[in-house]
Structure formats: C-alpha cells, structure tokens
Design a protein around this motif. Structure first.
Motif, short mmCIF file in Angstrom:
data_model
loop_
_atom_site.label_atom_id
_atom_site.label_comp_id
_atom_site.label_asym_id
_atom_site.label_seq_id
_atom_site.Cartn_x
_atom_site.Cartn_y
_atom_site.Cartn_z
N ILE A 170 52.12 27.16 30.66
CA ILE A 170 51.93 26.58 31.99
C ILE A 170 52.43 27.53 33.07
O ILE A 170 51.76 27.75 34.08
CB ILE A 170 52.61 25.20 32.10
N VAL A 171 53.60 28.12 32.86
CA VAL A 171 54.16 29.07 33.83
C VAL A 171 53.21 30.25 34.00
O VAL A 171 52.94 30.71 35.12
CB VAL A 171 55.57 29.54 33.42
N LEU A 172 52.66 30.76 32.90
CA LEU A 172 51.70 31.87 32.99
C LEU A 172 50.45 31.45 33.75
O LEU A 172 49.90 32.24 34.54
CB LEU A 172 51.34 32.37 31.60
N ASN A 173 49.97 30.22 33.54
CA ASN A 173 48.82 29.71 34.30
C ASN A 173 49.13 29.66 35.79
O ASN A 173 48.30 30.03 36.62
CB ASN A 173 48.41 28.32 33.80
N ALA A 225 47.25 31.84 38.57
CA ALA A 225 46.59 31.18 39.70
C ALA A 225 47.14 31.71 41.02
O ALA A 225 46.37 31.90 41.98
CB ALA A 225 46.78 29.67 39.60
N SER A 226 48.43 31.96 41.09
CA SER A 226 49.04 32.49 42.32
C SER A 226 48.47 33.85 42.68
O SER A 226 48.18 34.13 43.84
CB SER A 226 50.56 32.58 42.16
N ASP A 264 38.04 23.00 37.19
CA ASP A 264 37.62 22.56 35.86
C ASP A 264 38.19 23.48 34.78
O ASP A 264 38.69 23.02 33.76
CB ASP A 264 36.08 22.55 35.80
N ILE A 265 38.15 24.78 35.02
CA ILE A 265 38.67 25.74 34.04
C ILE A 265 40.18 25.63 33.94
O ILE A 265 40.75 25.70 32.86
CB ILE A 265 38.22 27.17 34.37
N ILE A 266 40.85 25.43 35.08
CA ILE A 266 42.31 25.28 35.05
C ILE A 266 42.70 24.05 34.23
O ILE A 266 43.58 24.11 33.38
CB ILE A 266 42.89 25.20 36.47
N LEU A 267 42.03 22.93 34.48
CA LEU A 267 42.34 21.71 33.74
C LEU A 267 42.07 21.87 32.24
O LEU A 267 42.88 21.48 31.41
CB LEU A 267 41.56 20.53 34.30
N PHE A 327 41.97 29.89 31.67
CA PHE A 327 42.12 30.45 33.00
C PHE A 327 42.74 31.84 32.89
O PHE A 327 42.37 32.76 33.59
CB PHE A 327 42.97 29.52 33.87
N ILE A 328 43.70 31.97 31.99
CA ILE A 328 44.35 33.25 31.76
C ILE A 328 43.43 34.10 30.88
O ILE A 328 43.00 33.66 29.82
CB ILE A 328 45.69 33.07 31.04
N LYS A 329 43.16 35.31 31.32
CA LYS A 329 42.34 36.20 30.50
C LYS A 329 43.07 36.43 29.18
O LYS A 329 44.25 36.74 29.15
CB LYS A 329 42.10 37.52 31.22
#
Length: 181
Positions: A78-81, A85-86, A98-101, A111-113
């Motif tokens: 979650i922290v990496l997400n 995102a930041s 949608d991709i984040i969820l 979301f994270i490559k």
C-alpha cells in the motif's frame, strides 16, 4: 544477489542488448529474472513452513497469523502504491482509479509497474495460511496453486504471473521433509 539478478533482468528487457549482441546473451539475462523469482517463492514457502514448525507460531489462530505474516507485506504494498501515485500526480500523469482499486484489492491489475509480485506473494501467503492446519496441506496448496496457474493462463495474463509459483509449494515440501530427503 537475487534482487540484483531481477534488476539485471529488468534492465536487459529495455536495454536493446538483443539487437546489438544477439539472442543468447539477451535470453541469458532475461532468464535470470525468472529463476530469481522462483527462488524467492521457494524461500518463502520454506521459511513459512520452518516458522510454523515452531509450536508458538503454529498454535495461533488464522487471524493472528494473518496479522503477523500477511499484513506487513500488504502494508508495504500500500505504501508503495501511495508513493507511486504521488509521483504520477507530481508528473501530471493520468491516474485511473479503477486500476488503483484493483491493484489495492489484488485484482490482477497493478498500478505499480511490475507490482504483480506483491499480489502473487500475498495470495500464496493467504493460501498457505488457509492450509496450515489442514491434514493434507500439500495437496491443498498444490491444487490451489494449480488452479491459480490455470486461471491466469486462461485469462491470458503474462506468464510471469504464474510460471514460478510451484516453487513455493516445493519450498513447503522441502521444509516438511528435508530430514527425510
């Protein structure tokens, strides 16, 4: 060492080495990544089983086991997400909610490559947690990992999502029977 091998794998994917030096060197370095991930899976299965062999860890209920073993990995994810995102927001890139969820709830999209590894290892930990008190733990793990393999293959996901996951089961198997082998 395994992390360096995976890093080399990702660098060689985008390096253009194949065009300059041919297929053999390129595929040698690409294979390092797949082998390294499989070894990570093996070590995870082995480590979880060794830890569970200690009576104080085995006796805890699934919920406490989940909090001790899965929640820390998920929190890192979650922290990496959030960090990812930041950076995207800072760079004015479009973020699709949608991709984040789906990424946060382990829905197959990341979301994270290259964040697929977190989703897979968390799933393997959950399957292990479910199986840890079963009489036929290995059978359950083998069948559930096989079903996961088949579903991902059927859905057309990249083979990296499933190709090395049986190494986790082999790690569990080795830990359980290493004195007999």
């Amino acid at each position: 060492i395994l992390s360096i091998m995976i890093l080399a794998h990702h660098i060689f994917q985008i390096s253009g080495i194949e065009e300059r030096y041919g297929h053999i060197i390129y595929y040698m370095f690409i294979s390092l990544g797949y082998i390294s991930v499989s070894v990570f899976y093996f070590i995870s299965g082995y480590g979880l089983t060794c830890k569970d062999k200690k009576k104080e860890h085995y006796d805890i209920c699934f919920f406490r086991w989940f909090i001790r073993n899965i929640l820390p990995i998920y929190c890192i994810y979650i922290v990496l997400n959030i960090c990812y995102a930041s950076v995207w927001i800072f760079l004015d890139k479009t973020i699709v909610s949608d991709i984040i969820l789906k990424s946060l709830f382990l829905g197959g999209k990341c979301f994270i490559k290259n964040g697929w590894f977190f989703q897979v290892i968390i799933l393997l930990y959950v399957l292990y947690g479910i199986s840890r008190r079963m009489k036929n733990k290995l059978v359950f793990l083998l069948i559930s990992v096989g079903v996961y393999f088949g579903i991902n293959y059927y859905l057309g996901r990249g083979y990296w999502w499933y190709v090395g996951i049986f190494a986790f089961v082999v790690g569990v198997l080795y830990s359980q029977y290493r004195t007999s082998i």
